[in-house]
Motif scaffolding. Structure first.
Motif, PDB file in Angstrom:
ATOM      1  N   GLN A  44       6.717  54.506  17.494  1.00 33.20           N
ATOM      2  CA  GLN A  44       6.109  54.256  18.802  1.00 33.20           C
ATOM      3  C   GLN A  44       4.651  53.854  18.586  1.00 33.20           C
ATOM      4  O   GLN A  44       3.905  54.558  17.898  1.00 33.20           O
ATOM      5  CB  GLN A  44       6.179  55.506  19.686  1.00 33.20           C
ATOM      6  CG  GLN A  44       5.707  55.212  21.112  1.00 33.20           C
ATOM      7  CD  GLN A  44       5.809  56.409  22.032  1.00 33.20           C
ATOM      8  OE1 GLN A  44       5.615  57.551  21.608  1.00 33.20           O
ATOM      9  NE2 GLN A  44       6.103  56.155  23.298  1.00 33.20           N
ATOM     10  N   ARG A  62      15.487  59.924  14.243  1.00 31.77           N
ATOM     11  CA  ARG A  62      16.708  59.742  15.022  1.00 31.77           C
ATOM     12  C   ARG A  62      17.896  59.965  14.108  1.00 31.77           C
ATOM     13  O   ARG A  62      17.825  59.673  12.911  1.00 31.77           O
ATOM     14  CB  ARG A  62      16.781  58.307  15.589  1.00 31.77           C
ATOM     15  CG  ARG A  62      15.639  57.953  16.535  1.00 31.77           C
ATOM     16  CD  ARG A  62      15.754  58.735  17.832  1.00 31.77           C
ATOM     17  NE  ARG A  62      14.722  58.417  18.802  1.00 31.77           N
ATOM     18  CZ  ARG A  62      13.625  59.153  18.997  1.00 31.77           C
ATOM     19  NH1 ARG A  62      13.406  60.214  18.243  1.00 31.77           N
ATOM     20  NH2 ARG A  62      12.767  58.827  19.930  1.00 31.77           N
ATOM     21  N   GLU A 243       2.786  56.732  31.166  1.00 29.00           N
ATOM     22  CA  GLU A 243       3.912  55.965  31.718  1.00 29.00           C
ATOM     23  C   GLU A 243       3.512  54.972  32.797  1.00 29.00           C
ATOM     24  O   GLU A 243       4.269  54.063  33.109  1.00 29.00           O
ATOM     25  CB  GLU A 243       4.978  56.930  32.271  1.00 29.00           C
ATOM     26  CG  GLU A 243       5.641  57.776  31.197  1.00 29.00           C
ATOM     27  CD  GLU A 243       6.764  58.656  31.734  1.00 29.00           C
ATOM     28  OE1 GLU A 243       6.946  58.715  32.970  1.00 29.00           O
ATOM     29  OE2 GLU A 243       7.441  59.295  30.905  1.00 29.00           O
ATOM     30  N   TYR A 262       5.478  55.331  27.225  1.00 26.88           N
ATOM     31  CA  TYR A 262       6.473  54.347  27.634  1.00 26.88           C
ATOM     32  C   TYR A 262       5.849  53.137  28.320  1.00 26.88           C
ATOM     33  O   TYR A 262       6.430  52.062  28.335  1.00 26.88           O
ATOM     34  CB  TYR A 262       7.510  54.977  28.567  1.00 26.88           C
ATOM     35  CG  TYR A 262       8.402  56.028  27.930  1.00 26.88           C
ATOM     36  CD1 TYR A 262       8.396  56.246  26.555  1.00 26.88           C
ATOM     37  CD2 TYR A 262       9.276  56.786  28.714  1.00 26.88           C
ATOM     38  CE1 TYR A 262       9.222  57.206  25.993  1.00 26.88           C
ATOM     39  CE2 TYR A 262      10.111  57.744  28.153  1.00 26.88           C
ATOM     40  CZ  TYR A 262      10.081  57.957  26.794  1.00 26.88           C
ATOM     41  OH  TYR A 262      10.902  58.898  26.237  1.00 26.88           O
TER      42      TYR A 262
HETATM   43  P1  C2E Z   1       6.316  64.963  19.870  1.00 23.71           P
HETATM   44  O1  C2E Z   1       5.781  64.974  18.486  1.00 23.71           O
HETATM   45  O2  C2E Z   1       5.449  65.539  20.941  1.00 23.71           O
HETATM   46  O3  C2E Z   1       6.706  63.445  20.150  1.00 23.71           O
HETATM   47  C1  C2E Z   1       6.562  62.815  21.411  1.00 23.71           C
HETATM   48  C2  C2E Z   1       7.882  62.758  22.148  1.00 23.71           C
HETATM   49  O4  C2E Z   1       7.646  62.242  23.460  1.00 23.71           O
HETATM   50  C3  C2E Z   1       8.911  61.837  21.512  1.00 23.71           C
HETATM   51  O5  C2E Z   1      10.205  62.372  21.782  1.00 23.71           O
HETATM   52  C4  C2E Z   1       8.698  60.547  22.297  1.00 23.71           C
HETATM   53  O6  C2E Z   1       9.834  59.710  22.304  1.00 23.71           O
HETATM   54  C5  C2E Z   1       8.412  61.077  23.663  1.00 23.71           C
HETATM   55  N1  C2E Z   1       7.598  60.147  24.460  1.00 23.71           N
HETATM   56  C6  C2E Z   1       6.707  59.245  24.035  1.00 23.71           C
HETATM   57  N2  C2E Z   1       6.144  58.582  25.070  1.00 23.71           N
HETATM   58  C7  C2E Z   1       6.697  59.098  26.201  1.00 23.71           C
HETATM   59  C8  C2E Z   1       6.524  58.831  27.601  1.00 23.71           C
HETATM   60  O7  C2E Z   1       5.742  57.975  28.030  1.00 23.71           O
HETATM   61  N3  C2E Z   1       7.271  59.580  28.460  1.00 23.71           N
HETATM   62  C9  C2E Z   1       8.148  60.523  28.031  1.00 23.71           C
HETATM   63  N4  C2E Z   1       8.847  61.198  28.949  1.00 23.71           N
HETATM   64  N5  C2E Z   1       8.326  60.804  26.716  1.00 23.71           N
HETATM   65  C10 C2E Z   1       7.615  60.096  25.808  1.00 23.71           C
HETATM   66  P2  C2E Z   1      11.302  62.493  20.633  1.00 23.71           P
HETATM   67  O8  C2E Z   1      11.254  61.290  19.742  1.00 23.71           O
HETATM   68  O9  C2E Z   1      12.591  62.832  21.289  1.00 23.71           O
HETATM   69  O10 C2E Z   1      10.796  63.719  19.772  1.00 23.71           O
HETATM   70  C11 C2E Z   1      10.738  65.014  20.315  1.00 23.71           C
HETATM   71  C12 C2E Z   1      10.051  65.976  19.395  1.00 23.71           C
HETATM   72  O11 C2E Z   1      10.797  66.160  18.193  1.00 23.71           O
HETATM   73  C13 C2E Z   1       8.688  65.477  18.928  1.00 23.71           C
HETATM   74  O12 C2E Z   1       7.719  65.750  19.923  1.00 23.71           O
HETATM   75  C14 C2E Z   1       8.487  66.291  17.664  1.00 23.71           C
HETATM   76  O13 C2E Z   1       8.022  67.583  17.964  1.00 23.71           O
HETATM   77  C15 C2E Z   1       9.910  66.401  17.134  1.00 23.71           C
HETATM   78  N6  C2E Z   1      10.112  65.404  16.068  1.00 23.71           N
HETATM   79  C16 C2E Z   1      10.383  64.082  16.152  1.00 23.71           C
HETATM   80  N7  C2E Z   1      10.498  63.509  14.937  1.00 23.71           N
HETATM   81  C17 C2E Z   1      10.255  64.493  14.040  1.00 23.71           C
HETATM   82  C18 C2E Z   1      10.218  64.545  12.602  1.00 23.71           C
HETATM   83  O14 C2E Z   1      10.399  63.549  11.880  1.00 23.71           O
HETATM   84  N8  C2E Z   1       9.950  65.765  12.042  1.00 23.71           N
HETATM   85  C19 C2E Z   1       9.704  66.892  12.796  1.00 23.71           C
HETATM   86  N9  C2E Z   1       9.438  68.049  12.176  1.00 23.71           N
HETATM   87  N10 C2E Z   1       9.737  66.868  14.140  1.00 23.71           N
HETATM   88  C20 C2E Z   1      10.006  65.684  14.760  1.00 23.71           C
END
Ligand code: C2E
Ligand code: CA
Ligand code: CA
Ligand code: CA
Length: 283
Positions: A44, A62, A243, A262
């Motif tokens: 992103q 993912r 957003e 987003y």
């Molecule tokens: P995070 O680090 O706080 O990542 C931001 C999350 O918010 C991501 O969800 C992203 O897709 C989402 N997001 C970004 N912009 C927006 C927006 O404008 N609106 C909304 N509603 N959401 C937005 P994602 O990809 O589902 O990841 C969720 C969480 O999972 C992440 O929160 C992080 O804590 C964890 N995560 C993701 N990838 C990894 C990784 O490779 N390793 C680890 N340890 N944790 C991960």
């Protein structure tokens, strides 16, 4: 666990309730996900609110499961942490992000830092530093193009280790971002204790989503305060979850220097991110 065949699987199911079965099945599947090439990083963009230049990216994991489809990290990261799978997963994420970023650089695309998320228990190990040095050496990526995002939970553990890991990252030239800033219960004291060791604050989405142009919402005051605080402490600040163009305008007024959300782009595949990077700009 890799040796467990389909038959073993069935023996267990009879004595398990649905929830346990689901977790068991998730875990055994996750164990093989790396080897089976089912994991993928999405990226992103982090964007300058004034020029719309892409100035960074966050790598987000993912899982493409053959039957379940696309599984989001919230469904498996905590399980990975509980089962120790996050160690292998974390190394895979770091290595993949570094290799990819180097490929983009070698293709003469704009050079940007890519951040990875570190699990709280991963952060606590000295091996993190050793492993990181090895990965940078192997991938030939300059350290300043790798950033790590940690949450406050990581900072609450053994103080000596936290200081030495943060200090080690600083020495390597890897920037550290404090993720979900403002939602923990010691945010401000963390800043004081770890002054100079944290480079970036990421304002949590819960504040951003309530920003309003009439500036009467508490979230406006809190967001503005976090931005000013980061400037005083010579830190960078990222607003996440942006957003709407209204939120963007408010953040511009507050002099926020980096926007993620987003409005500009969802996390996208490597191929799609490369197209964005080729333009160098959003919009
Ligand atoms: P995070 O680090 O706080 O990542 C931001 C999350 O918010 C991501 O969800 C992203 O897709 C989402 N997001 C970004 N912009 C927006 C927006 O404008 N609106 C909304 N509603 N959401 C937005 P994602 O990809 O589902 O990841 C969720 C969480 O999972 C992440 O929160 C992080 O804590 C964890 N995560 C993701 N990838 C990894 C990784 O490779 N390793 C680890 N340890 N944790 C991960
Ligand atoms: Ca993050
Ligand atoms: Ca976050
Ligand atoms: Ca989060």
């Amino acid at each position: 666990a890799k040796e467990l065949g389909k038959n073993n699987f069935q023996v267990y199911t009879s004595s398990m309730n649905a929830q346990t079965f689901k977790i068991f099945s998730l875990e055994s599947n996750l164990r093989n996900a790396i080897d089976l090439n089912q994991l993928e990083l999405y990226y992103q963009p982090k964007v300058c609110p004034n020029t719309y230049d892409i100035i960074g990216a966050e790598a987000l994991i993912r899982w493409n499961h053959p039957e379940w489809g696309l599984v989001l990290p919230d469904e498996f990261i905590s399980l990975a942490e509980e089962t120790g799978l996050d160690i292998e997963l974390g190394s895979w994420v770091k290595r993949t992000a570094c290799i990819q970023n180097k490929l983009w650089q070698d293709a003469n695309l704009p050079k940007i830092p890519v951040s990875i998320n570190l699990s709280a228990n991963r952060f606590l190990e000295h091996s993190l530093l050793i492993n990181t040095v090895e990965t940078l050496k192997e991938t030939k990526l300059e350290p300043k193009y790798l950033e790590v995002e940690i949450t406050e939970t990581s900072l609450l553990e053994n103080e000596k280790i936290v200081f030495s890991v943060l200090g080690g990252l600083k020495e390597l030239g890897i920037k550290v971002a404090l993720d979900d800033f403002g939602t923990g219960y010691s945010s401000l004291s963390s800043l004081k204790r770890f002054k100079g060791l944290i480079d970036i604050l990421k304002i949590d989405r819960t504040f951003i989503k309530d920003l309003s142009e009439i500036e009467t919402d508490d979230s406006n005051f809190i967001t503005n305060m976090i931005i000013q605080l980061s400037q005083q402490l010579k830190m960078e600040v990222v607003a996440e979850g942006v957003e709407t163009s209204e939120q963007l305008q408010v953040l511009r007024n507050y002099n926020c220097n980096t926007i993620q959300g987003y409005l500009f782009s969802k996390p996208v595949s490597t191929a799609d991110f490369e197209k964005l990077l080729r333009k160098g700009k959003i919009m």
